[in-house]
Each structure stands twice: as structure tokens, then as C-alpha cells.
Design a protein around this motif. Sequence first.
Motif, PDB file in Angstrom:
ATOM      1  N   ARG A  12       0.807  -1.235   0.000  1.00  0.00           N
ATOM      2  CA  ARG A  12       0.000   0.000   0.000  1.00  0.00           C
ATOM      3  C   ARG A  12       0.831   1.273   0.000  1.00  0.00           C
ATOM      4  O   ARG A  12       0.278   2.368   0.158  1.00  0.00           O
ATOM      5  CB  ARG A  12      -1.013   0.019   1.150  1.00  0.00           C
ATOM      6  CG  ARG A  12      -1.932  -1.185   1.107  1.00  0.00           C
ATOM      7  CD  ARG A  12      -3.243  -0.926   1.768  1.00  0.00           C
ATOM      8  NE  ARG A  12      -4.062  -2.133   1.656  1.00  0.00           N
ATOM      9  CZ  ARG A  12      -5.320  -2.226   2.026  1.00  0.00           C
ATOM     10  NH1 ARG A  12      -5.931  -1.192   2.532  1.00  0.00           N
ATOM     11  NH2 ARG A  12      -5.988  -3.341   1.901  1.00  0.00           N
ATOM     12  N   ASP A  13       2.125   1.173  -0.168  1.00  0.00           N
ATOM     13  CA  ASP A  13       2.951   2.371  -0.327  1.00  0.00           C
ATOM     14  C   ASP A  13       2.502   3.067  -1.618  1.00  0.00           C
ATOM     15  O   ASP A  13       2.571   2.483  -2.703  1.00  0.00           O
ATOM     16  CB  ASP A  13       4.423   1.942  -0.427  1.00  0.00           C
ATOM     17  CG  ASP A  13       5.344   3.138  -0.655  1.00  0.00           C
ATOM     18  OD1 ASP A  13       4.841   4.272  -0.813  1.00  0.00           O
ATOM     19  OD2 ASP A  13       6.575   2.916  -0.701  1.00  0.00           O
ATOM     20  N   PRO A  14       2.024   4.331  -1.484  1.00  0.00           N
ATOM     21  CA  PRO A  14       1.494   4.997  -2.680  1.00  0.00           C
ATOM     22  C   PRO A  14       2.568   5.670  -3.541  1.00  0.00           C
ATOM     23  O   PRO A  14       2.228   6.313  -4.543  1.00  0.00           O
ATOM     24  CB  PRO A  14       0.547   6.049  -2.087  1.00  0.00           C
ATOM     25  CG  PRO A  14       1.172   6.390  -0.772  1.00  0.00           C
ATOM     26  CD  PRO A  14       1.868   5.152  -0.268  1.00  0.00           C
ATOM     27  N   ALA A  15       3.827   5.526  -3.186  1.00  0.00           N
ATOM     28  CA  ALA A  15       4.894   6.274  -3.863  1.00  0.00           C
ATOM     29  C   ALA A  15       4.835   6.193  -5.395  1.00  0.00           C
ATOM     30  O   ALA A  15       5.013   7.213  -6.077  1.00  0.00           O
ATOM     31  CB  ALA A  15       6.262   5.805  -3.345  1.00  0.00           C
ATOM     32  N   PRO A  16       4.582   5.003  -5.988  1.00  0.00           N
ATOM     33  CA  PRO A  16       4.588   4.962  -7.465  1.00  0.00           C
ATOM     34  C   PRO A  16       3.508   5.821  -8.112  1.00  0.00           C
ATOM     35  O   PRO A  16       3.630   6.190  -9.281  1.00  0.00           O
ATOM     36  CB  PRO A  16       4.342   3.471  -7.781  1.00  0.00           C
ATOM     37  CG  PRO A  16       4.752   2.729  -6.549  1.00  0.00           C
ATOM     38  CD  PRO A  16       4.414   3.651  -5.414  1.00  0.00           C
ATOM     39  N   LEU A  17       2.446   6.166  -7.358  1.00  0.00           N
ATOM     40  CA  LEU A  17       1.311   6.863  -7.973  1.00  0.00           C
ATOM     41  C   LEU A  17       1.679   8.239  -8.509  1.00  0.00           C
ATOM     42  O   LEU A  17       1.026   8.748  -9.418  1.00  0.00           O
ATOM     43  CB  LEU A  17       0.148   6.985  -6.975  1.00  0.00           C
ATOM     44  CG  LEU A  17      -0.382   5.659  -6.425  1.00  0.00           C
ATOM     45  CD1 LEU A  17      -1.613   5.892  -5.547  1.00  0.00           C
ATOM     46  CD2 LEU A  17      -0.721   4.693  -7.546  1.00  0.00           C
TER      47      LEU A  17
END
Lengths: 101, 342
Positions: free
Chosen positions: B203-208
Amino acid sequence: MELNNIWKTKFQRAPDCAFREIEGETFIVSSSTGGVHLLNSVGSFIWNRLELPATPEEIAGAVTDEFDVDSGTAQKDILDFFTSMIETSIVRQFESGESDG
Amino acid sequence: MAEKDHNPELLQYLYEKARQTGHPLSAHYELTYRCNLACKHCYLKGADCPEKSTEDILGALETLAGAGVIFLTLTGGEPLIREDFFDIASHARKLNFALRIFTNGTLIDNTAADMLAGLNPFEIGISIYGAGSQTHDSITGVQGSFEKSLNAVSAISSRGIRTTVKSVLMKQNFDEYEEMIELAGSLGASYTFDPTVFPCDNRDPAPLKMRLNDSQLEKVLTDRRLTKNAAARCRGPVCDLNHVCLGISPSGEIFPCIQLRRSCGNIFSDPVDAIVKSIDRTVAPLTDEKKLELCYNCELKDSCTRCPGLALLEDGSETAPSSWACRIARIREKVRNNEFSR
């Protein structure tokens, strides 16, 4: 290939084919052409026999032994079937000198 | 005796038969989460999962074949990083799977390409993230990876294997996508691009933050070369998930889809019929009209490509509206309205 030649020529499943028998039908996927094919129970019987090289003539004998069909009808249907399988590249001619697997 | 040939209806027939008879038909097998690249957008970042032995995996393939699976995708991580990859792939072909391999290509030299050709795979998909080394290598985090991946595309394609260049479109490579199409074509490969960047599985949103902006998305969604099958993908808010397709993790855990990581058993410890029932129980709420009320009543539903796995990761629930799918649907509607008003 002419029909007369097909009858006594040995064929085998093409090595690039993937297949699975599901509930009496055989589903075939050809890697080389991308084509997908479905065989009914008689076609599946023939496909299973083609694990090893066999001629349509030999296959016709096995089909008449296994199914309730007269030899004349079997011969015509099997030639049509092999012609179709050759055209769609799901079988290949077995070359003399190859191992029978 | 050959009843049907080459037609999409045949695949639909097979799919329907598998659905009705409780057979799985395809499996997407992540052999490992290890990878020799460090792609910025990778959803497996930080993922760790125990891997199974060669013998275990060969046994799992036999289980899958016996259950009726015909389409098998070997993926990762980078699947070729496993030293036993060719033992596994070769066994898969002996079991008559239609074999797909998803790889970054960096471990495919001429010897490996010959071995792959000998397997008669149905398709090899190779990830390329730019039309040149500067963009691609900056995304993968590994200098020289572009050259190796591109060489692999050429080596595979030239051996007559169906080869697909696979790419995720993002801000970093958007300006090069047209060149990437030409590059793939010049090497005899087809191409497939996806504008969906996923959050990490943890759930790490970093790529978004790498996702395309609206004007870039509009360009992509109106490029006929990229949207050949877009109409088919607009299936509405309900993803047709069921037991026909399986996702399998390196430890053998089974999911309804690689994008929807709800455990439904383990290929090494649970019987396939129990896995099939578990998947169908797990995905049943995802087609429940009441649970998807907002989406069912949405005026954009005909332009929707909602993925329940993405909705779970990004919006907290697999039955929630997916903010990404809503955004794409709005752009599709705008494009469609513009076309009608011309």
C-alpha cells in the motif's frame, strides 16, 4: 500434399502445440500460428493417438475399432480431418530417421 | 472433428465451459519476487516471499495441468533469476501448457534465446520503459539494462517467437511512447502499453506520483494504436473474476488475480476443488449489485475499467469505486462526447 500421399504418410502432433482435454473435448493452442482449435471426442481420440507417429490409414483402423462407424465413412472423414490439421499446422509430417518418441 | 478454429467465440466457449465445470483455465505464476532491476513503479517493491524448491514447483505444475489449466504465465519478479528457470519452463512444456513468459530480458543472451526457442513458448513479453537508455535505465535503476532488454527483444523475435514489448506509461516515458511503438515494430515485436501505475502491494502509494496527467491520458486514450481493444476492456464496474484464472505467489498462495491478493488457499497444501470454491466465495461480493451500488448507478459505467484489486489498494475496499477508474472513465466520456460533437 495430395490426398493419396496423405493416407500412407506418418504424422505426429506439431511440437509447438499446447493442449488440454476437458470433459471429452480437446482444446489446442498453436504457438506458431496463434490459432486455437477444439476437437470433439473422435478428434480427441485421434489426437491422443498422434502422440506417436501414425498414418491416417492406421488411425482409420483404430477409429473403426473404437467407434460405431463404417470404414468408408471413417476414411473420408479422417482424410478431411488430417487435411484440416495439416492446413492449420497442428500436425506435422514425421520424417523417416526421426525417433518415434 | 475439428469443430471450431481460430475464433474468439471458441475462447469464450472454453471460458464458459471452465466456469460451469469448476475448472481453472489459466494461471499466472510468480516464481520469485527477486529481481535484478529496481523499477521505480514496481508494485512488488519491498515484497518478500519464501520460494519453493524446483521439485515443489514441478509438482505444482502437474497439479495445475491435471486441473485443466492450459494457459500458464511464468513471471516474477524476474523469473529467469531462478537458476532452475529452464527446468521449470521445460517441464511446463512437457505438460503441454501454452507458455507465456514475462521477463525484463536482461538475462537473455543468445544461448538463453536458443533455449527459449526450443521450448516453443506461446509468447514472451519483455518490459521496456523507454525508447533509449537514458529514460529506461533511469526507471529501472540499472545502467545498461536498456541495451540488454532490447537485445533480448531482438534475439527472441528473430527466432520466430511471438514477442511483445510491454510497458507501463508514466510521466517519465510518456514523451517516448511513439518511438517505443516504432522500436518494437522495427524489431518484429508487438507492443502493449498500460497507463495504470499501481500502488505497491504493501500500500505504499509512492509509485502513484508517476501516473500520467489528464492531458497525457487523453492523448493515450485517443491513440488508436494503443486502444485497439479498449472497447472490450470497458466491461463496466464488475470485473469478471472467478476460478477460471489463478494468481500464484512464490510460496504457492493462490489469489483470484495477481492484482487482488486475497488468499484463497495454497497450491502446495490445498486441493484444487477447495481452491476453486474459495475463489468463488471470495469474489462473489465483487459482483453483488448491492455492494457495488454506487458503481452500478454511475453514469460513467459504460466507460469503466474498474479493477477491484486497485480499488482495494488505493481506495480501501474492493467494492469501492476506484478513483483511478473514475478518472479514466471521465476522460473516456469527454473524448467520446468530443467525437460526437464534431
